[in-house]
Design an enzyme around this catalytic site. Structure first.
Site, short mmCIF file in Angstrom:
data_model
loop_
_atom_site.label_atom_id
_atom_site.label_comp_id
_atom_site.label_asym_id
_atom_site.label_seq_id
_atom_site.Cartn_x
_atom_site.Cartn_y
_atom_site.Cartn_z
N GLU A 1 45.97 181.89 10.01
CA GLU A 1 45.46 181.99 8.65
C GLU A 1 46.42 181.24 7.74
O GLU A 1 47.63 181.46 7.79
CB GLU A 1 45.36 183.45 8.21
CG GLU A 1 44.82 183.62 6.79
CD GLU A 1 44.69 185.08 6.37
OE1 GLU A 1 44.09 185.32 5.31
OE2 GLU A 1 45.18 185.96 7.11
N GLU B 1 42.03 188.14 -3.93
CA GLU B 1 42.28 189.37 -3.20
C GLU B 1 42.70 190.43 -4.22
O GLU B 1 43.72 190.26 -4.90
CB GLU B 1 43.40 189.18 -2.18
CG GLU B 1 42.99 188.40 -0.95
CD GLU B 1 44.10 188.38 0.10
OE1 GLU B 1 43.77 188.52 1.28
OE2 GLU B 1 45.27 188.20 -0.28
#
Length: 252
Positions: A141, A234
């Site tokens: 990621e 997020e």
């Protein structure tokens, strides 16, 4: 000899072309809602940490789409727990499943602003995943944070005061300077680039330069395939509205 000329009638069949689907600009709030935008993007309401919240919600809507340039708004409020509750994001749906060695550039533009109420814990970031095979499970990621609001990247090493320790500092990429953090989320190796100075609300650069840095300095293999490319916020706690006025990303 007498020739009889018969009229020839040419019949042209009517062709009905499919109409393009109208852009869905309505608000969506479901935990896993997905809203397509042409064939290029999907707005994803990824509320994977919803169960960790005492209360709250996350809603988003697309506001415009012109060619490959899109805009959207995300409204969220979360209380309770310490983990991320949602990652509402714009996902690229074309040009993926290519080996890093075969990617020339990933140009992007992202102009955004955010209004908040009180203290929030969140980030605004690009989020990419690579895999050993096309469409396979994510192995790495790669996050490029444009803003850090009292949050923190995943790190394998922490300082004595509990702050994450970067593996490299003051890296110049895409017109800005970054610190790089590295660690694991239990499923993926996570590389996080954070700006060394403030918040970047207008970003115009080549995401591929970050991938090239990782392949040159951090052991990311050029044989890996880019399987996911997203951008969003997020959200962990607080109340905020993220407004993206201009966004585009392509893989070349």
């Amino acid at each position: 000899m007498l020739f009889t000329l018969l009229p020839i009638i040419l019949a042209t069949a009517a062709v009905t072309l499919p109409l393009a689907s109208p852009l869905d600009t309505s608000a969506h709030c479901g935990q896993w809602d997905s809203v397509g935008a042409g064939s290029t993007y999907s707005l994803l309401l990824d509320q994977w940490g919803l169960s960790g919240a005492t209360s709250g919600s996350d809603c988003a809507r697309i506001t415009s789409l012109q060619g490959s340039t899109i805009a959207w708004v995300t409204n969220w409020t979360w209380t309770g727990g310490s983990g991320v509750k949602s990652f509402t994001n714009m996902q690229l749906d074309v040009g993926l499943d290519r080996q890093l060695a075969n990617i020339t550039s990933i140009p992007t533009v992202w102009d955004w602003s955010q209004s908040t109420q009180g203290k929030i814990v969140a980030d605004v970031a690009y989020d990419l995943f690579t895999s050993a095979t096309p469409g396979g499970s994510g192995a790495n990621e790669i996050m490029i944070w444009l803003a850090n609001f009292n949050a923190g990247p995943i790190s394998a090493v922490y300082n004595s005061d509990g702050t994450p320790q970067p593996v490299a500092s003051n890296i110049s990429l895409a017109g800005h300077t970054w610190d790089l953090y590295s660690g694991s989320n239990g499923a993926n190796n996570v590389f996080s680039f954070l700006p060394t100075n403030g918040t970047i609300t207008t970003f115009n650069g080549d995401v591929n330069t970050f991938l090239k840095y990782l392949t040159a300095h951090e052991g990311l293999s050029t044989s890996q395939y880019l399987i996911t490319a997203q951008a969003g916020t997020e959200a962990t706690s607080g109340t905020a509205t993220l407004t993206t006025t201009k966004y585009s990303l392509t893989i070349e």
